[in-house]
Design an enzyme around this catalytic site. Structure first.
Site, PDB file in Angstrom:
ATOM      1  N   GLU A 133       0.847  -1.186   0.000  1.00 12.14           N
ATOM      2  CA  GLU A 133       0.000   0.000   0.000  1.00 12.14           C
ATOM      3  C   GLU A 133       0.885   1.238   0.000  1.00 12.14           C
ATOM      4  O   GLU A 133       2.014   1.200   0.496  1.00 12.14           O
ATOM      5  CB  GLU A 133      -0.897  -0.043   1.233  1.00 12.14           C
ATOM      6  CG  GLU A 133      -1.911   1.059   1.349  1.00 12.14           C
ATOM      7  CD  GLU A 133      -2.952   1.088   0.250  1.00 12.14           C
ATOM      8  OE1 GLU A 133      -2.616   1.498  -0.888  1.00 12.14           O
ATOM      9  OE2 GLU A 133      -4.107   0.741   0.508  1.00 12.14           O
ATOM     10  N   ASP A 134       0.384   2.325  -0.549  1.00 12.04           N
ATOM     11  CA  ASP A 134       1.138   3.571  -0.558  1.00 12.04           C
ATOM     12  C   ASP A 134       1.099   4.251   0.801  1.00 12.04           C
ATOM     13  O   ASP A 134       2.118   4.658   1.334  1.00 12.04           O
ATOM     14  CB  ASP A 134       0.649   4.523  -1.659  1.00 12.04           C
ATOM     15  CG  ASP A 134      -0.845   4.805  -1.613  1.00 12.04           C
ATOM     16  OD1 ASP A 134      -1.569   4.180  -0.797  1.00 12.04           O
ATOM     17  OD2 ASP A 134      -1.314   5.641  -2.410  1.00 12.04           O
TER      18      ASP A 134
ATOM     19  N   PHE B 290      -1.511  16.656   3.997  1.00 17.03           N
ATOM     20  CA  PHE B 290      -1.981  16.143   2.713  1.00 17.03           C
ATOM     21  C   PHE B 290      -0.768  15.888   1.818  1.00 17.03           C
ATOM     22  O   PHE B 290      -0.198  16.807   1.256  1.00 17.03           O
ATOM     23  CB  PHE B 290      -2.939  17.132   2.047  1.00 17.03           C
ATOM     24  CG  PHE B 290      -3.799  16.473   1.029  1.00 17.03           C
ATOM     25  CD1 PHE B 290      -3.277  15.967  -0.144  1.00 17.03           C
ATOM     26  CD2 PHE B 290      -5.156  16.337   1.249  1.00 17.03           C
ATOM     27  CE1 PHE B 290      -4.055  15.345  -1.079  1.00 17.03           C
ATOM     28  CE2 PHE B 290      -5.966  15.720   0.312  1.00 17.03           C
ATOM     29  CZ  PHE B 290      -5.409  15.222  -0.847  1.00 17.03           C
TER      30      PHE B 290
END
Length: 187
Positions: free
Chosen positions: A106-107, A159
């Site tokens: 997974e990233d 983010f």
């Protein structure tokens, strides 16, 4: 929805959080750990599309073992910046995992909803063992407990984009992990 970009994507990055060199170090470390831990086991490496493709491509080259690879497209975000809470399998595996050891790549592990769901699905298919490798984890955002076996970096609740991680399908091609300027996603 993000506007179509025509200028440099670098202009949208507020700071570089993890350099390309730091990513390479994490990939080599994780590859060595996986090689040690899975020696002698039938291994399937499953990349979670689309975000994990860059990490997975580098990681499998750092693993010195025979393996199969496959991909799943699992979403709980769509084009939003927050999880919908509903997990959907958009593309399933093309190979059987029964009786095999699985390494999910997974990233980033954020809420944990997707990986919790996916781990349960794979266990129901009779896998021998499910392990998780992620480049990034954001524990402060966790809603579901997820056992992460291999992790590159723990990051704050910022983010992030780059090295496969996107915002509205953009920024995946950055060679580092950067923090997206708030002005881009708060439009």
């Amino acid at each position: 929805m993000a506007e179509t970009r025509v200028g440099s994507i670098e202009e949208d990055i507020g700071e570089v959080l993890i350099t390309r060199e730091e990513i390479e170090e994490a990939v080599a470390r994780i590859g060595g750990e996986v090689t040690r831990d899975f020696r002698g086991e039938p291994l399937i490496v499953i990349g979670i599309l689309k975000g994990a493709f860059a990490f997975m491509a580098d990681l499998i080259q750092a693993i010195d073992l025979p393996m199969e690879i496959d991909f799943m497209d699992v979403s709980s975000y769509g084009t939003s910046t927050t999880s919908s809470g509903e997990v959907r399998i958009l593309k399933d595996l093309s190979t059987s995992v029964e009786g095999k050891s699985v390494l999910i790549v997974e990233d980033i592990v954020d809420t944990g909803l997707t990986l919790s769901y996916l781990t349960n699905v794979l266990k129901s298919r009779g896998v021998k063992k499910v392990s998780i490798a992620t480049l990034l984890t954001k524990p402060s955002r966790r809603e579901r407990a997820v056992d992460i076996d291999y992790c590159g970096y723990e990051v704050e609740d910022k983010f992030v984009v780059g090295y496969g991680i996107d915002y509205a399908e953009h920024y995946r091609n950055l060679p580092y992990i950067g923090v997206l300027k708030a002005s881009i996603y708060e439009k």
